[in-house]
Design a protein around this motif. Structure first.
Motif, PDB file in Angstrom:
ATOM      1  N   GLU A 111       0.786  -1.076  -0.176  1.00 16.75           N
ATOM      2  CA  GLU A 111      -0.036   0.037  -0.039  1.00 16.75           C
ATOM      3  C   GLU A 111       0.814   1.178  -0.018  1.00 16.75           C
ATOM      4  O   GLU A 111       1.926   1.153   0.377  1.00 16.75           O
ATOM      5  CB  GLU A 111      -0.941  -0.013   1.295  1.00 16.75           C
ATOM      6  CG  GLU A 111      -2.136  -0.964   1.256  1.00 16.75           C
ATOM      7  CD  GLU A 111      -2.946  -0.827   2.309  1.00 16.75           C
ATOM      8  OE1 GLU A 111      -4.066  -0.591   2.149  1.00 16.75           O
ATOM      9  OE2 GLU A 111      -2.481  -1.021   3.458  1.00 16.75           O
ATOM     10  N   THR A 194      -9.998   5.935   3.887  1.00 13.34           N
ATOM     11  CA  THR A 194     -10.521   4.641   3.287  1.00 13.34           C
ATOM     12  C   THR A 194     -12.155   4.807   3.698  1.00 13.34           C
ATOM     13  O   THR A 194     -12.927   4.361   2.850  1.00 13.34           O
ATOM     14  CB  THR A 194     -10.027   3.303   3.943  1.00 13.34           C
ATOM     15  OG1 THR A 194      -8.521   3.529   3.523  1.00 13.34           O
ATOM     16  CG2 THR A 194     -10.466   2.394   3.341  1.00 13.34           C
ATOM     17  N   SER A 244     -16.385  -3.954   0.823  1.00 11.62           N
ATOM     18  CA  SER A 244     -15.115  -4.827   1.111  1.00 11.62           C
ATOM     19  C   SER A 244     -13.999  -3.909   1.716  1.00 11.62           C
ATOM     20  O   SER A 244     -13.482  -4.143   2.658  1.00 11.62           O
ATOM     21  CB  SER A 244     -14.654  -5.613   0.227  1.00 11.62           C
ATOM     22  OG  SER A 244     -13.408  -6.495   0.195  1.00 11.62           O
ATOM     23  N   ALA A 245     -13.726  -2.768   1.015  1.00  7.99           N
ATOM     24  CA  ALA A 245     -13.006  -1.739   1.556  1.00  7.99           C
ATOM     25  C   ALA A 245     -13.312  -1.330   2.872  1.00  7.99           C
ATOM     26  O   ALA A 245     -12.302  -0.920   3.733  1.00  7.99           O
ATOM     27  CB  ALA A 245     -12.706  -0.573   0.581  1.00  7.99           C
ATOM     28  N   SER A 248     -12.652  -3.965   5.580  1.00 12.29           N
ATOM     29  CA  SER A 248     -11.315  -4.236   5.754  1.00 12.29           C
ATOM     30  C   SER A 248     -10.639  -2.960   6.557  1.00 12.29           C
ATOM     31  O   SER A 248      -9.815  -3.159   7.583  1.00 12.29           O
ATOM     32  CB  SER A 248     -10.352  -4.104   4.472  1.00 12.29           C
ATOM     33  OG  SER A 248      -9.004  -4.108   4.428  1.00 12.29           O
ATOM     34  N   ALA A 251     -11.772  -3.326  10.201  1.00 14.95           N
ATOM     35  CA  ALA A 251     -10.916  -4.431  10.811  1.00 14.95           C
ATOM     36  C   ALA A 251      -9.609  -4.005  11.108  1.00 14.95           C
ATOM     37  O   ALA A 251      -8.931  -4.309  12.327  1.00 14.95           O
ATOM     38  CB  ALA A 251     -10.888  -5.731   9.991  1.00 14.95           C
ATOM     39  N   ARG A 252      -9.019  -3.246  10.226  1.00 16.83           N
ATOM     40  CA  ARG A 252      -7.519  -2.653  10.439  1.00 16.83           C
ATOM     41  C   ARG A 252      -7.509  -1.790  11.529  1.00 16.83           C
ATOM     42  O   ARG A 252      -6.420  -1.360  12.233  1.00 16.83           O
ATOM     43  CB  ARG A 252      -7.026  -2.282   9.176  1.00 16.83           C
ATOM     44  CG  ARG A 252      -6.839  -3.380   8.040  1.00 16.83           C
ATOM     45  CD  ARG A 252      -6.273  -2.517   6.860  1.00 16.83           C
ATOM     46  NE  ARG A 252      -4.969  -2.147   7.009  1.00 16.83           N
ATOM     47  CZ  ARG A 252      -4.310  -1.596   5.893  1.00 16.83           C
ATOM     48  NH1 ARG A 252      -4.792  -1.735   4.802  1.00 16.83           N
ATOM     49  NH2 ARG A 252      -3.048  -1.043   6.176  1.00 16.83           N
ATOM     50  N   GLU A 342      -0.446  -4.432  12.600  1.00 18.09           N
ATOM     51  CA  GLU A 342      -0.213  -4.882  10.964  1.00 18.09           C
ATOM     52  C   GLU A 342       1.034  -5.644  10.812  1.00 18.09           C
ATOM     53  O   GLU A 342       0.665  -6.629  10.104  1.00 18.09           O
ATOM     54  CB  GLU A 342      -0.473  -3.737   9.772  1.00 18.09           C
ATOM     55  CG  GLU A 342      -0.855  -4.357   8.583  1.00 18.09           C
ATOM     56  CD  GLU A 342      -1.150  -3.405   7.675  1.00 18.09           C
ATOM     57  OE1 GLU A 342      -1.224  -3.668   6.552  1.00 18.09           O
ATOM     58  OE2 GLU A 342      -1.299  -2.158   8.233  1.00 18.09           O
ATOM     59  N   ARG A 382     -12.690  -5.005  17.909  1.00 25.93           N
ATOM     60  CA  ARG A 382     -13.663  -5.004  17.116  1.00 25.93           C
ATOM     61  C   ARG A 382     -14.911  -4.565  17.521  1.00 25.93           C
ATOM     62  O   ARG A 382     -15.720  -3.854  17.241  1.00 25.93           O
ATOM     63  CB  ARG A 382     -13.638  -6.002  15.949  1.00 25.93           C
ATOM     64  CG  ARG A 382     -12.850  -6.164  15.324  1.00 25.93           C
ATOM     65  CD  ARG A 382     -12.860  -7.015  13.867  1.00 25.93           C
ATOM     66  NE  ARG A 382     -14.128  -6.340  13.141  1.00 25.93           N
ATOM     67  CZ  ARG A 382     -14.435  -6.960  12.068  1.00 25.93           C
ATOM     68  NH1 ARG A 382     -14.029  -8.103  11.619  1.00 25.93           N
ATOM     69  NH2 ARG A 382     -15.333  -6.317  11.309  1.00 25.93           N
TER      70      ARG A 382
END
Length: 385
Positions: A111, A194, A244-245, A248, A251-252, A342, A382
Motif C-alpha cells: 500500500e 478509506t 469490502s474496503a 477491511s 478491521a484494520r 499490522e 472490534r
C-alpha cells in the motif's frame, strides 16, 4: 560451490478463469473469460452503427464490432499500465494487470506509504484515459469517413467518459483513492480516508442503480432491458467493492490493540527431557502461562503446545517428556517483543502457529505469544468499535 540451477523459474499461479496474453510495465497482462462476454455485447451493440457507416458487410459487421471492442480495451490497458508504472516508480511490485467484464484491475503488492503516493498512483489512470480521449478527439478532425472514423469517435467518447467517471470520489473508483488521499492528508489517518471513500462509493453504487429511472429525463431515451441489466451489474460491483474496503478498514482499525508485549504470557524454560508433570508443576509454581523447551546451554528449541498439553491425560504426564507436546522452533516462530499491529498480523500469516516465542533485542526471552490470545484481543477491539 554448487552451480546455479538452469531450470526455468515456475510460472506464478494465475487466478482461475484467466489467461495470460502478454506483459506490460513488467507485469503479466491477464484476460478473464468474462471479457469475451462484454466483447460480444459491444460487437452486438455497435453492429447497427457499422451497418450505417459501411452497408453490406453482412455478418462481418460483428467482426468489425469485435475489433472495436479490442481497440477499446487496449485503451483500458493503457489506463491500468499507467497505474503499474507509477506504482513501480515508488518501489511497489505489480504482479498483474487483469482485463475483465467491467474494465481492468492492477494488482499492486503493498500500500501507498504517503498520501502523495496514493494520490499519484490513483490519478494517473483517469488522466491517461482523458489524454487518450483527447488525442482521439483531435484525430476525429483529420480521419476520413468510414469504419476508422467510427472507431476514433467511439474511442474518444469512451475514454473521456471513463476518465471522468473514474474521477468520481468513491471506492473502488480511482477517484475514491484520490478522496482517500485527500482525507488522509488532512487528518493524518489513512483509515479515515478509506472509510470516507468507501461510504461515498456506496452512494455512487446507489446512484448507478437509480440511473435507469433518470435516463429518459437526462438523455431523452427510455431505458431498455440491457440498460437496466448493466446498471444493476455496475451497482453490484461498486457496492461489493466499497463494502469490502469498508470492512477491511474497520478491521484494520482494531489492529493497534494487538501489541505483542502486552498480550504475551510469562514463560518458563525447561529441559526438553523433563517429565511433563514436573514441567506443569514448575509452571504453576512460577505462575507461568507457557512452557519453552531449551537445550542444556539454555537456547530455546521448542514451544509447548497448549492444545497438546491439555489433550495429554494427567496420569500419563509423569511418563512423557515435555518435548513430546512441543513444536520445534521454526523460522518465523520467533518474533521481536516490540512487534504489534499490522506487522504482527503479517508475521503470523506468513508463519501460522499456535504459539510464538517473543525475544528482546539482545536475544533474551521475553515470553510466549498465543495466537488464541491475539484473536481474542482482536475480536474484543472490534466489538468496542
Amino acid at each position: 560451490m554448487s552451480e546455479p540451477s538452469s531450470r526455468p523459474r515456475p510460472e506464478p499461479q494465475r487466478p482461475p478463469g484467466t489467461f495470460k496474453v502478454g506483459t506490460i510495465a513488467g507485469s503479466d497482462v491477464l484476460v478473464t473469460t468474462s471479457w469475451f462476454v462484454i466483447a460480444a455485447l459491444i460487437a452486438w451493440t455497435v453492429s447497427p452503427r457499422v451497418d450505417q457507416v459501411e452497408p453490406g458487410l453482412g455478418g462481418f459487421k460483428y467482426i468489425a464490432g469485435f475489433a472495436f471492442a479490442v481497440v477499446l480495451y487496449l485503451s483500458v490497458l493503457l489506463h491500468e499500465a499507467s497505474h503499474a508504472y507509477m506504482a513501480r516508480h515508488y518501489g511497489f511490485d505489480v504482479s498483474s494487470i487483469t482485463l475483465h467484464f467491467l474494465g481492468g484491475a492492477t494488482q499492486i503488492e503493498g500500500e501507498a506509504r504517503t498520501p502523495k503516493q496514493e494520490f499519484l498512483i490513483a490519478v494517473v489512470g483517469p488522466l491517461t484515459s482523458l489524454a487518450v480521449g483527447a488525442a482521439a478527439l483531435g484525430l476525429w478532425f483529420v480521419t476520413p469517413d468510414g469504419l476508422l472514423l467510427m472507431a476514433v469517435e467511439g474511442l474518444a467518447g469512451a475514454n473521456l467518459i471513463v476518465g471522468f467517471l473514474n474521477l468520481v470520489p468513491g471506492l473502488p473508483l480511482d477517484g475514491g483513492r484520490v478522496l482517500k488521499a485527500g482525507v488522509w492528508r488532512l487528518t493524518g489517518d489513512r483509515l479515515r480516508g478509506t472509510i470516507a471513500a468507501a461510504w461515498v462509493g456506496r452512494l455512487v453504487a446507489v446512484a448507478a442503480l437509480a440511473w435507469p429511472l433518470l435516463q429518459e429525463k437526462v438523455l431523452g431515451t427510455p431505458p431498455d432491458i440491457f440498460d437496466v441489466f448493466l446498471a444493476g451489474m455496475i451497482a453490484l460491483f461498486l457496492w461489493s467493492a466499497a463494502s469490502s474496503a469498508l470492512a477491511s478498514a474497520q478491521a484494520r482499525g482494531s489492529l493497534p490493540a494487538l501489541v505483542a508485549r502486552r498480550l504475551a504470557r510469562r514463560a518458563l524454560a525447561v529441559p526438553a527431557d523433563l517429565p511433563l508433570a514436573e514441567a506443569v508443576r514448575r509452571a504453576k509454581e512460577a505462575r507461568a502461562g507457557s512452557l519453552i523447551t531449551v537445550t542444556s546451554g539454555g537456547s530455546p528449541v521448542g514451544l509447548v503446545s497448549e492444545a497438546a498439553l491439555v489433550a495429554t491425560p494427567e496420569e500419563r504426564r509423569p511418563w512423557v517428556a515435555v518435548s513430546t507436546v512441543a513444536r520445534s522452533l521454526e523460522p518465523g516462530m520467533s518474533l521481536p517483543a516490540e512487534i504489534e499491529g499490522e506487522e504482527l498480523v503479517r508475521a503470523m500469516t506468513v508463519t501460522p502457529a499456535h504459539e510464538y516465542l517473543l525475544v528482546e533485542q539482545d536475544g533474551s526471552i521475553y515470553g510466549v505469544l498465543s495466537a488464541a490470545d491475539v484473536e481474542r484481543a482482536f475480536q474484543e477491539a472490534r466489538s468496542r468499535r
